[in-house]
Design a protein around this motif. Structure first.
Motif, mmCIF file in Angstrom:
data_model
loop_
_atom_site.group_PDB
_atom_site.id
_atom_site.type_symbol
_atom_site.label_atom_id
_atom_site.label_comp_id
_atom_site.label_asym_id
_atom_site.label_seq_id
_atom_site.Cartn_x
_atom_site.Cartn_y
_atom_site.Cartn_z
ATOM 1 N N THR A 205 0.881 -1.259 -0.139
ATOM 2 C CA THR A 205 0.060 0.195 -0.113
ATOM 3 C C THR A 205 0.868 1.352 0.039
ATOM 4 O OG1 THR A 205 -1.505 -1.259 1.180
ATOM 5 C CG2 THR A 205 -1.900 1.091 1.191
ATOM 6 N N CYS A 206 0.553 2.227 -0.800
ATOM 7 C CA CYS A 206 1.264 3.337 -1.029
ATOM 8 C C CYS A 206 1.456 4.114 0.478
ATOM 9 C CB CYS A 206 0.823 4.338 -1.871
ATOM 10 S SG CYS A 206 1.958 5.596 -2.280
ATOM 11 N N PRO A 207 2.397 4.573 1.044
ATOM 12 C CA PRO A 207 2.612 5.214 2.061
ATOM 13 C C PRO A 207 1.834 6.464 2.238
ATOM 14 C CG PRO A 207 4.996 5.016 0.966
ATOM 15 C CD PRO A 207 3.935 4.391 0.299
ATOM 16 N N PHE B 289 0.026 1.677 -8.265
ATOM 17 C CA PHE B 289 -1.171 2.305 -8.743
ATOM 18 C C PHE B 289 -1.244 3.653 -8.286
ATOM 19 C CE2 PHE B 289 -2.594 -2.109 -9.243
ATOM 20 C CZ PHE B 289 -2.193 -2.201 -10.768
ATOM 21 N N CYS B 290 -0.158 4.214 -7.375
ATOM 22 C CA CYS B 290 -0.371 5.548 -6.595
ATOM 23 C C CYS B 290 0.734 6.403 -7.151
ATOM 24 C CB CYS B 290 -0.512 5.294 -5.650
ATOM 25 S SG CYS B 290 -0.934 6.920 -4.403
ATOM 26 N N CYS B 291 1.842 6.590 -6.130
ATOM 27 C CA CYS B 291 2.635 7.307 -6.312
ATOM 28 C C CYS B 291 3.906 7.336 -7.140
ATOM 29 C CB CYS B 291 3.101 7.904 -5.041
ATOM 30 S SG CYS B 291 2.111 8.897 -4.068
ATOM 31 N N LYS B 292 3.899 6.056 -7.432
ATOM 32 C CA LYS B 292 4.929 5.374 -8.366
ATOM 33 C C LYS B 292 4.736 5.895 -9.795
ATOM 34 C CE LYS B 292 7.447 1.167 -9.552
ATOM 35 N NZ LYS B 292 7.824 1.419 -10.897
HETATM 36 ZN ZN LIG Z 1 0.687 7.559 -3.033
#
Ligand SMILES: [Zn+2]
Length: 129
Positions: free
Chosen positions: A9-11, A20-23
């Motif tokens: 899960t994204c931090p 699927f987020c900050c990457k």
């Molecule tokens: Zn994120």
């Protein structure tokens, strides 16, 4: 960063997986659409110690020459408290947050109202508001 990290899960607190987020932002595949999105991606960059990303998303007039990460500081979570402007239709805005951390086995948090500016359709962190 390990593969495990990418699966997690994204931090940043979005509850999406990191991949699927900050990457997308860290890899330069997407631009942060809002000041809050940039704020969250910068927080997770602190978690992963992505120095280059932090420096390049810092407004050049305020960017430090060097960025050192505090030793034995572990970031725990991010909580967005308030937002002012910073949307896709805006050119600047504020994001106020609490970032929780653990240092020398003690939990604490920092609170900051950050100022962001959009230049050539890209959001930058300017300074503490
Ligand atoms: Zn994120």
């Amino acid at each position: 960063m390990s593969e495990d990290c990418a699966e997690n899960t994204c931090p940043c607190g979005s509850s999406k997986r990191y991949v699927f987020c900050c990457k997308f932002l860290h890899d330069g595949l997407l631009k942060a659409p809002t000041a809050e999105a940039l704020m969250r991606s910068r927080y997770s960059a602190y978690v992963f110690k992505f120095r280059d990303y932090l420096l390049k998303t810092w407004h050049e007039d305020f960017r430090p020459k060097f960025l050192n990460f505090e030793k034995d500081l572990e970031w725990l979570s991010l909580e967005i408290i308030d937002k002012e402007r910073g949307l896709e239709s805006d050119d600047d805005g504020f994001v106020e947050f609490k970032a929780f951390f653990k240092k020398a086995k003690r939990k604490s948090f920092m609170q900051e109202r950050s100022y962001f500016k959009k230049i050539d359709a890209k959001w930058f962190y300017v300074s503490r508001g």
